[in-house]
Scaffold this motif. Structure first.
Motif, PDB file in Angstrom:
ATOM      1  N   ILE A 149      -2.918  61.748  42.610  1.00 21.40           N
ATOM      2  CA  ILE A 149      -4.436  61.954  42.656  1.00 21.40           C
ATOM      3  C   ILE A 149      -4.933  61.828  44.407  1.00 21.40           C
ATOM      4  O   ILE A 149      -5.359  62.383  44.739  1.00 21.40           O
ATOM      5  N   GLY A 150      -4.016  60.925  44.858  1.00 22.35           N
ATOM      6  CA  GLY A 150      -4.170  60.750  46.033  1.00 22.35           C
ATOM      7  C   GLY A 150      -3.963  61.899  47.238  1.00 22.35           C
ATOM      8  O   GLY A 150      -4.544  62.427  48.135  1.00 22.35           O
ATOM      9  N   GLY A 151      -2.755  62.315  46.635  1.00 22.05           N
ATOM     10  CA  GLY A 151      -2.310  63.567  47.361  1.00 22.05           C
ATOM     11  C   GLY A 151      -3.284  64.716  47.164  1.00 22.05           C
ATOM     12  O   GLY A 151      -3.477  65.758  48.205  1.00 22.05           O
ATOM     13  N   LEU A 152      -3.921  65.029  46.051  1.00 20.09           N
ATOM     14  CA  LEU A 152      -4.495  66.087  45.788  1.00 20.09           C
ATOM     15  C   LEU A 152      -6.000  65.849  46.610  1.00 20.09           C
ATOM     16  O   LEU A 152      -6.593  66.636  47.125  1.00 20.09           O
ATOM     17  N   ILE A 153      -6.619  64.610  46.733  1.00 23.98           N
ATOM     18  CA  ILE A 153      -7.604  64.002  47.589  1.00 23.98           C
ATOM     19  C   ILE A 153      -7.233  64.609  49.107  1.00 23.98           C
ATOM     20  O   ILE A 153      -8.180  65.112  49.762  1.00 23.98           O
ATOM     21  N   PHE A 154      -5.956  64.312  49.438  1.00 18.59           N
ATOM     22  CA  PHE A 154      -5.779  64.553  50.856  1.00 18.59           C
ATOM     23  C   PHE A 154      -5.670  65.961  50.923  1.00 18.59           C
ATOM     24  O   PHE A 154      -6.316  66.651  52.327  1.00 18.59           O
ATOM     25  N   LEU A 155      -5.101  66.884  50.061  1.00 18.41           N
ATOM     26  CA  LEU A 155      -5.326  68.207  50.268  1.00 18.41           C
ATOM     27  C   LEU A 155      -6.576  68.871  50.314  1.00 18.41           C
ATOM     28  O   LEU A 155      -6.721  69.987  50.842  1.00 18.41           O
ATOM     29  N   LEU A 156      -7.567  68.463  49.555  1.00 21.96           N
ATOM     30  CA  LEU A 156      -8.812  68.806  49.259  1.00 21.96           C
ATOM     31  C   LEU A 156      -9.528  68.611  50.590  1.00 21.96           C
ATOM     32  O   LEU A 156     -10.063  69.324  51.319  1.00 21.96           O
ATOM     33  N   ILE A 157      -9.483  67.494  51.054  1.00 25.07           N
ATOM     34  CA  ILE A 157     -10.044  66.909  52.400  1.00 25.07           C
ATOM     35  C   ILE A 157      -9.484  67.839  53.418  1.00 25.07           C
ATOM     36  O   ILE A 157     -10.486  68.336  54.203  1.00 25.07           O
ATOM     37  N   ALA A 158      -8.362  68.241  53.476  1.00 23.03           N
ATOM     38  CA  ALA A 158      -7.583  68.808  54.653  1.00 23.03           C
ATOM     39  C   ALA A 158      -8.067  70.270  54.664  1.00 23.03           C
ATOM     40  O   ALA A 158      -8.373  71.028  55.710  1.00 23.03           O
ATOM     41  N   GLY A 159      -8.182  70.820  53.379  1.00 22.51           N
ATOM     42  CA  GLY A 159      -8.697  72.201  52.795  1.00 22.51           C
ATOM     43  C   GLY A 159     -10.211  72.432  53.459  1.00 22.51           C
ATOM     44  O   GLY A 159     -10.468  73.493  54.069  1.00 22.51           O
ATOM     45  N   LEU A 160     -10.935  71.425  53.323  1.00 21.85           N
ATOM     46  CA  LEU A 160     -12.432  71.448  53.652  1.00 21.85           C
ATOM     47  C   LEU A 160     -12.447  71.273  55.245  1.00 21.85           C
ATOM     48  O   LEU A 160     -13.221  72.138  55.839  1.00 21.85           O
ATOM     49  N   LEU A 161     -11.657  70.384  55.981  1.00 22.80           N
ATOM     50  CA  LEU A 161     -11.686  70.315  57.362  1.00 22.80           C
ATOM     51  C   LEU A 161     -11.237  71.659  58.133  1.00 22.80           C
ATOM     52  O   LEU A 161     -11.502  72.164  59.143  1.00 22.80           O
ATOM     53  N   THR A 162     -10.301  72.478  57.344  1.00 21.12           N
ATOM     54  CA  THR A 162      -9.859  73.581  57.925  1.00 21.12           C
ATOM     55  C   THR A 162     -10.696  74.757  57.979  1.00 21.12           C
ATOM     56  O   THR A 162     -10.831  75.788  58.771  1.00 21.12           O
ATOM     57  N   MET A 163     -11.838  74.577  57.345  1.00 18.44           N
ATOM     58  CA  MET A 163     -12.905  75.536  57.155  1.00 18.44           C
ATOM     59  C   MET A 163     -13.745  75.419  58.497  1.00 18.44           C
ATOM     60  O   MET A 163     -14.655  76.231  58.845  1.00 18.44           O
ATOM     61  N   PHE A 164     -13.775  74.212  59.108  1.00 14.14           N
ATOM     62  CA  PHE A 164     -14.680  74.018  60.173  1.00 14.14           C
ATOM     63  C   PHE A 164     -13.930  73.459  61.533  1.00 14.14           C
ATOM     64  O   PHE A 164     -14.366  73.385  62.601  1.00 14.14           O
ATOM     65  N   LEU A 165     -12.728  73.107  61.358  1.00 16.96           N
ATOM     66  CA  LEU A 165     -11.816  72.682  62.643  1.00 16.96           C
ATOM     67  C   LEU A 165     -10.290  73.413  62.691  1.00 16.96           C
ATOM     68  O   LEU A 165     -10.197  73.878  61.636  1.00 16.96           O
ATOM     69  N   ASN A 166     -10.104  73.531  63.799  1.00 12.77           N
ATOM     70  CA  ASN A 166      -8.728  74.238  63.846  1.00 12.77           C
ATOM     71  C   ASN A 166      -7.510  73.232  63.736  1.00 12.77           C
ATOM     72  O   ASN A 166      -7.392  72.485  64.408  1.00 12.77           O
ATOM     73  N   LEU A 167      -7.168  73.330  62.501  1.00 13.48           N
ATOM     74  CA  LEU A 167      -5.846  72.430  62.380  1.00 13.48           C
ATOM     75  C   LEU A 167      -4.588  72.996  62.081  1.00 13.48           C
ATOM     76  O   LEU A 167      -3.744  72.781  61.471  1.00 13.48           O
TER      77      LEU A 167
END
Length: 240
Positions: A149-167
């Protein structure tokens, strides 16, 4: 008991016969997962080959509508399983596979067919290895749930951040985390099939519903593993 009486004719009686073994139940669950994958990939390939994929993505709102529809189908399948018939459960799984096939058709445009075939083969190899581990290990994999579940949360947050930041510098790390998370989910969800079989043994209707729901979970594990491997190893047409 009332639920079983209401649906007594709404099941495949071969699920309920006395000789049904755990291996047969697991095989049928993976069989449904395989059917879903074939619907998705064959439809995606057909849409890309015929050029119909253009009509799905020429309007920027259509991809959003498809994604929302996918989420809605998964939510419906995840709730009210006790009241829903086996036939409706199967229909929802098929609809989800079709919707995902429409979404997946864009990957046949972005990536070469050779890349997709290689990544599909690697995904099948890794998925199969971890599914076998989940089937035969004596270790209780339910203890992994908090980490998953922690891994899914990390991936979800990372996915949202990539919409606004260059990661882009974090892309490979994100992909590696995604690969590990969904490999572990594969083993975890495979082991859950055995738990469902033991829990619903004697209730032929719930056995079938649980089988289709487990097939959906494994389907999602395969699809997500495929996508992260594709991002990690694949080369887009424009990069050649």
């Amino acid at each position: 008991m009332e639920e079983r009486n209401m649906n007594r004719y709404d099941f495949d009686s071969s699920y309920a016969h006395a000789g049904l073994t755990l291996n047969q139940y697991v095989s049928r669950t993976f069989g449904w997962m395989f059917v879903g994958l074939m619907i998705t990939f064959l439809l995606a390939a057909a849409l890309a080959t015929t050029g119909l994929v253009v009509y799905f993505f020429i309007n920027p709102y259509i991809p959003m509508v498809l994604l929302i529809a996918e989420v809605m189908v998964v939510l419906v399948m995840s709730t009210g399983i006790l009241k829903r018939s086996v036939g409706v459960t199967r229909m929802l799984f098929t609809i989800y596979s079709i919707l995902n096939g429409m979404v997946f058709s864009v990957y046949f445009v972005i990536y070469g067919v050779a890349d997709l075939i290689v990544i599909f083969g690697l995904t099948s190899l890794f998925f199969g290895a971890f599914a076998l581990y989940g089937r035969f290990t004596k270790t209780d994999l339910s203890r992994l749930r908090p980490l998953l579940i922690g891994g899914l949360i990390f991936l979800l947050i990372a996915g949202l951040l990539t919409m606004f930041l260059n990661l882009s510098t974090m892309e490979r790390v994100i992909c590696m985390v995604g690969i590990v998370v969904f490999l572990c989910f594969t083993a975890y969800d495979t082991q859950k099939i055995k738990a469902n079989y033991e829990y619903f043994c004697g209730d032929e209707v719930m056995l079938q519903k649980a089988s289709i729901y487990s097939a959906l979970q494994l389907y999602l594990d395969f699809i997500n593993l495929f996508l992260y491997l594709l991002r990690f190893l694949g080369r887009g047409r424009n990069s050649r």
